[in-house]
Structure formats: C-alpha cells, structure tokens
Write an enzyme that holds these catalytic residues in place. Structure first.
Site, short mmCIF file in Angstrom:
data_model
loop_
_atom_site.label_atom_id
_atom_site.label_comp_id
_atom_site.label_asym_id
_atom_site.label_seq_id
_atom_site.Cartn_x
_atom_site.Cartn_y
_atom_site.Cartn_z
N HIS A 186 54.59 44.73 52.47
CA HIS A 186 55.12 43.43 52.04
C HIS A 186 55.25 43.40 50.52
O HIS A 186 54.65 44.20 49.81
CB HIS A 186 54.19 42.29 52.49
CG HIS A 186 52.83 42.35 51.86
ND1 HIS A 186 51.86 43.27 52.23
CD2 HIS A 186 52.28 41.63 50.86
CE1 HIS A 186 50.77 43.10 51.50
NE2 HIS A 186 50.99 42.12 50.65
N HIS B 43 54.03 46.89 49.00
CA HIS B 43 52.74 47.59 49.01
C HIS B 43 52.06 47.40 50.36
O HIS B 43 52.43 46.51 51.13
CB HIS B 43 51.85 47.14 47.86
CG HIS B 43 51.60 45.66 47.84
ND1 HIS B 43 52.52 44.75 47.37
CD2 HIS B 43 50.54 44.92 48.25
CE1 HIS B 43 52.04 43.53 47.48
NE2 HIS B 43 50.84 43.60 48.03
N ARG C 296 42.41 39.69 42.31
CA ARG C 296 43.87 39.66 42.28
C ARG C 296 44.43 38.43 41.57
O ARG C 296 43.89 37.33 41.69
CB ARG C 296 44.39 39.67 43.73
CG ARG C 296 45.89 39.86 43.84
CD ARG C 296 46.34 39.83 45.29
NE ARG C 296 47.08 38.61 45.52
CZ ARG C 296 48.10 38.50 46.37
NH1 ARG C 296 48.48 39.54 47.09
NH2 ARG C 296 48.72 37.35 46.53
C1 SIN Z 1 47.39 42.71 48.55
O1 SIN Z 1 48.22 42.81 49.43
O2 SIN Z 1 47.55 41.99 47.58
C2 SIN Z 1 46.11 43.54 48.62
C3 SIN Z 1 46.37 44.94 48.20
C4 SIN Z 1 45.11 45.77 48.23
O3 SIN Z 1 44.02 45.25 48.45
O4 SIN Z 1 45.22 46.98 48.02
#
Ligand code: SIN
Length: 283
Positions: free
Chosen positions: A101, A259, A274
């Site tokens: 996504h 990602h 994040r």
């Molecule tokens: C996310 O999709 O923001 C998480 C990515 C991750 O934890 O590697």
C-alpha cells in the site's frame, strides 16, 4: 569540514532506495538538508542509520516536508498527536502495515512522506519492502498509460481484503488502535496516474490495500486490473528492501512508492515510530 561534505548516498537496489550516510538529521543545516532532500527525490526511499531521535526531532524532520498528516486509526504518543508507535509484541502473530500500500490514500490530502524510526527490532526479519511505482509506470505500453490516465481510483480505509479494518486491527494488540468503527467512511477519489511536480515523473497510484474500484465501475469490474497493476508494480526489478536496526530512520515518498512490512519474526518484538507529513493534492 562541514557536515554536508561527508554525506554519501549509496543505492541499495537498481530501481529505488538508498542509504544516506554521514548526516545527523537532528543538527543538519539547510545545505545538508538540501542533499538529503535530493537523495529523497532521486531514490524515493532513503534510510539513515544511527540516529538518536526524540519525538520532537521527528516532528522537526517531518516539518521539512510540510504540515504533519493525521492518522485516524492509531492514537498518537503522549504530547505528539501525529506520531504513533507501530508495535508487534512477541505474543502477536499479525502485523501492522503488512500488504502492499501507499499510506492513507483514502484521505483527501494523502501525505508526501512517511518517516519510520526503528526503536526495537527483531534479531532477524521485520524488514520493509518497497516498490517503485514511477518506474512501473514508465515500463507500461503507451496504450496502457493512456487507459490508466483516464481512470480515477476510489480509495477506502475499510481493508475489505483483510476482512475489514476493525477485525484486522483487533489482532494488532500492542498498538493504540482507535476509530476503526468508522473506517468505511474514509474514502477519497484520486487519479490512478499521478504526476510528481518536482521530478516531472508520473506514477501508478493504485494498490490492492486501499483502491477498491475505479470511479464509474463496479468492484467486480475493477478488481482484475487492480490485481494486475499490483503484480506489475511489485515486479522484483522495481523493489528494494530495508533491513532495520535500532536508530535507523527511513523516509519514503508515498507518491511514487508502495511498501509492505514483512511479517517474518514471530516470537520477537518490533517497535517503530511513525509520522506522515506533507499533505498533497494528487493530480
Ligand atoms: C506502515 O505501513 O506504515 C508500517 C511499515 C512497517 O512497519 O515497516
């Protein structure tokens, strides 16, 4: 010697991704930032190792991209409503962010950048995969580019393909999940091909994770092409992989990448922080 004279940018794969070495993101001056930002534009995903970042430091770095974006489904950490922790405890089996996504494309003004900072990482596994949706666009036939250029995608936060956001998020117990009852109400229509102002590139802005259909078409009619596009953008030659260790921060361009957090570290803890930043109006 000024800090920026030591900055090195080392690609980690053929299509996208680079490590940026020799910079302290907390103390960099504008000249150093210009090089980091250029690496972000050139490589779409940049990983910077050995950073020691407080929540305020992350906010300050995020502000280089614009205003912070709100994430509706996880509560912010104390005093920092835009920052949240992505945690998978050893006892949990599902992870947050697994599946391809781009972040929050169901919002009207989805973020340019995501900053993800590693606090605790498993001994092995827990990498994040990225794919280059601008390179994938370039590889299309002219006729397909023309077709996609005429389409808009309806993006939903519902996570239908995972059985619904509420039940999916109920399985990521280590996180401060909130607001999932209303997930279906978050919907936004964006072009399937979006243009990147700074680079003049175009990219495919469509993912299995969030795009539920094309505007004016049913979900059934849309699904085969959405699935084809997902397989196309994630062809191995369009991907890279970031291996984390505590102190690594990765910043990615949501306009030109997708990602996928790999869930291959059962029984181990992973704790990331994040922030999404720089609201955009996809065109
Ligand atoms: C996310 O999709 O923001 C998480 C990515 C991750 O934890 O590697």
């Amino acid at each position: 010697m000024t800090q920026d004279s030591t900055i090195k940018v080392i690609p980690i794969a053929g299509s996208l991704g680079a490590e940026v070495c020799g910079v302290d993101l907390r103390t960099m001056d504008n000249h150093a930032w210009a090089q980091v930002h250029q690496a972000f534009l050139d490589h779409k995903v940049i990983a910077v190792r050995d950073q020691d970042l407080s929540p305020q430091d992350m906010m300050d770095i995020g502000a280089r991209f614009g205003e912070p974006n709100h994430y509706p489904f996880v509560k912010g950490i104390d005093g920092f409503p835009f920052l949240f922790d992505v945690v998978k405890e050893p006892s949990e089996t599902k992870n947050f962010g697994g599946g391809w996504h781009s972040d929050t494309t169901y919002m009207k003004t989805p973020p340019m950048a995501t900053l993800l900072y590693a606090i605790e990482t498993p001994e092995k596994g827990g990498d994040t995969l990225y794919c280059d949706t601008a390179a994938a666009y370039e590889a299309l036939s002219e006729r397909m580019k023309e077709l996609l250029g005429s389409l808009k995608g309806v993006n939903s936060a519902g996570l239908k393909h995972l059985g619904g956001r509420k039940s999916h998020h109920a399985t990521v117990g280590g996180m401060a999940i909130t607001g999932t009852d209303d997930a279906d109400s978050y919907e936004a229509v964006h072009p399937i091909v979006r243009s990147i102002e700074e680079t003049g590139q175009k990219s495919i802005y469509c993912s299995r994770g969030h795009t539920i259909r094309f505007e004016g078409m049913t979900e059934d009619e849309s699904r085969p092409l959405i699935e084809w596009l997902q397989a196309h953008v994630t062809r191995p030659e369009f991907t890279c992989r970031v291996r984390w260790r505590p102190g690594t921060i990765t910043i990615w361009d949501n306009r030109r990448t997708q990602h996928n957090a790999v869930n291959d570290y059962q029984g181990m803890r992973r704790h990331m922080r994040r922030l999404t930043s720089g609201p955009t109006h996809p065109v």
